[in-house]
Design a protein around this motif. Sequence first.
Motif, short mmCIF file in Angstrom:
data_model
loop_
_atom_site.label_atom_id
_atom_site.label_comp_id
_atom_site.label_asym_id
_atom_site.label_seq_id
_atom_site.Cartn_x
_atom_site.Cartn_y
_atom_site.Cartn_z
N SER A 136 0.83 -1.21 0.00
CA SER A 136 0.00 0.00 0.00
C SER A 136 0.86 1.25 0.00
O SER A 136 0.59 2.23 -0.72
CB SER A 136 -0.93 0.00 1.22
OG SER A 136 -1.89 -1.02 1.15
N SER A 168 -6.19 0.94 -4.54
CA SER A 168 -7.29 0.09 -5.01
C SER A 168 -6.86 -0.75 -6.21
O SER A 168 -7.36 -1.86 -6.41
CB SER A 168 -8.51 0.94 -5.37
OG SER A 168 -8.34 1.62 -6.60
N THR A 169 -5.93 -0.23 -7.03
CA THR A 169 -5.43 -1.00 -8.16
C THR A 169 -4.71 -2.25 -7.67
O THR A 169 -4.86 -3.35 -8.23
CB THR A 169 -4.49 -0.15 -9.03
OG1 THR A 169 -5.20 0.99 -9.52
CG2 THR A 169 -3.94 -0.95 -10.20
N THR A 198 -9.51 -8.79 -5.30
CA THR A 198 -10.90 -8.98 -5.71
C THR A 198 -11.01 -9.89 -6.92
O THR A 198 -11.94 -10.71 -7.02
CB THR A 198 -11.56 -7.62 -6.01
OG1 THR A 198 -10.81 -6.93 -7.03
CG2 THR A 198 -11.59 -6.74 -4.77
N ASN A 201 -14.36 -2.07 -5.05
CA ASN A 201 -12.98 -1.65 -4.86
C ASN A 201 -12.61 -0.55 -5.84
O ASN A 201 -11.95 0.43 -5.49
CB ASN A 201 -12.06 -2.86 -5.04
CG ASN A 201 -10.60 -2.50 -4.89
OD1 ASN A 201 -10.13 -2.15 -3.82
ND2 ASN A 201 -9.86 -2.57 -6.00
N TRP A 202 -13.04 -0.67 -7.09
CA TRP A 202 -12.74 0.34 -8.11
C TRP A 202 -13.41 1.67 -7.77
O TRP A 202 -12.78 2.73 -7.82
CB TRP A 202 -13.21 -0.15 -9.48
CG TRP A 202 -12.84 0.79 -10.59
CD1 TRP A 202 -11.66 0.84 -11.27
CD2 TRP A 202 -13.67 1.82 -11.14
NE1 TRP A 202 -11.70 1.84 -12.22
CE2 TRP A 202 -12.92 2.46 -12.17
CE3 TRP A 202 -14.96 2.26 -10.88
CZ2 TRP A 202 -13.42 3.52 -12.91
CZ3 TRP A 202 -15.48 3.33 -11.62
CH2 TRP A 202 -14.71 3.94 -12.63
N GLY A 235 -11.82 3.24 -4.62
CA GLY A 235 -10.52 3.82 -4.88
C GLY A 235 -10.60 5.15 -5.59
O GLY A 235 -9.77 6.04 -5.37
N PRO A 282 -10.38 0.65 0.23
CA PRO A 282 -9.40 1.72 -0.04
C PRO A 282 -9.51 2.90 0.91
O PRO A 282 -8.48 3.39 1.39
CB PRO A 282 -9.72 2.11 -1.50
CG PRO A 282 -10.38 0.91 -2.08
CD PRO A 282 -11.19 0.32 -0.97
#
Length: 423
Positions: A113, A130-131, A137, A252-253, A256, A307
């Motif tokens: 991170s 998040s990437t 995921t 998640n995308w 983020g 995130p």
Amino acid sequence: MPLALLALAIGAFGIGTTEFVILGLLPEVAGTFDVSITTAGLLVSGYAVGVLVGAPLMTVLGTRVSRKRMLILLMALFVLGNALTALAPAFGVIMLGRVVASFTHGAFFGIGSVVAADLVAPEKKAAAISTMFAGLTLANVLGVPLGTLIGQSVSWRLTFLLVAALGVLGAVGIARLVPEQPKPEGVHLRHELAVFRNAQVLLAMGMTVLGFGGVFAALTYVKPMMTDVAGFSEGAVTWLLAVVGLGMLVGNWVGGRLADRHLMPLLYGSLLALAGVLALFTVTAHDRTASVITLFLIGALGFATVPPLQKRVMDNAAGAPTLAAAVNIGAFNLGNAIAAWLGGLVIDAGHGYESANWVGAGLALGALALAVVAHGLERRAPARSRVPAAHVPGVRTALSGQSGQGDSVVADRAAERPARLPG
């Protein structure tokens, strides 16, 4: 986004796959070693305990070398653990392999991170985190279903050998793509531990435990809920879990992209919606179509918090974001264990499998309450005490603080003065 994030995502994909694929392979493992399913289930608990212990331990050890080198060493440990698991001649050896692999988990995501955030501009740090987590995921969408299929149709040993190969690929990618960063200077165990005196760090970790615990209160018992309550066949559980993984990927995308500008509103909205959807699941679990939609939403809303919570911990862990970020990963696993236990108590009391969702809703509301408390304390604190995105030696820029929290941006250079520890 830098290509180096792909290497981190590959490592995250392998870690996510090895963590969850065991759930679908317990009967095969139990049969190999002639133990009960319940005994084989200890492999899940052993991994969780390993994450809790290994996250701070490996992160502290990682302060002695550069972050890039530590990530490569963690991937090597991951390969060793999964190879032990795949080749284990006895149940004790496979347990050892699971624990060895789990020691990679928290430190990899914690150090990763910080590295991911340092690769991009301040306003893109949560998106970079998040990437990397997208690999985790995707593991639930692709890695776990494929690993389960291979393990059930060919051999569970082959599944873990392939996971070990993913670790090799991740290590090579990190070695080739992640830029070399100097060993963190002036970082000592005393400084690392001092951040845990900061109430905001502890509150953020509490949100992690309760918020993601709410998700696992439902997911732990999703198989009997979907087969006994919704009426799906046992064979459908694999693609139902893939639906959850797809929701996690989307959440998640979105999380983020929004966390860099609207962190607290994002947490408020996702935790409140998560509590509502989990409560609704007690009803929709009785309908096939509605239950599938609900599973997707649980995955999306649950991972939308990842995130921002990881970033918030790093924002407030001035002087030692790496250890705090790693321990926060352990907090996810702690939440999973607590939620599974509480959900089991409610089910054993005779309220039905769907009653675990009420536990999840309550945990999500608890996380929301902590978010309100944290934001309130933050607003009342003097402006000079709100230090976002702790600068640590070896990190080029501090996290932006553009998270809707009213944080000011502090950019201390280690050469001029050490970062101030809050609390």
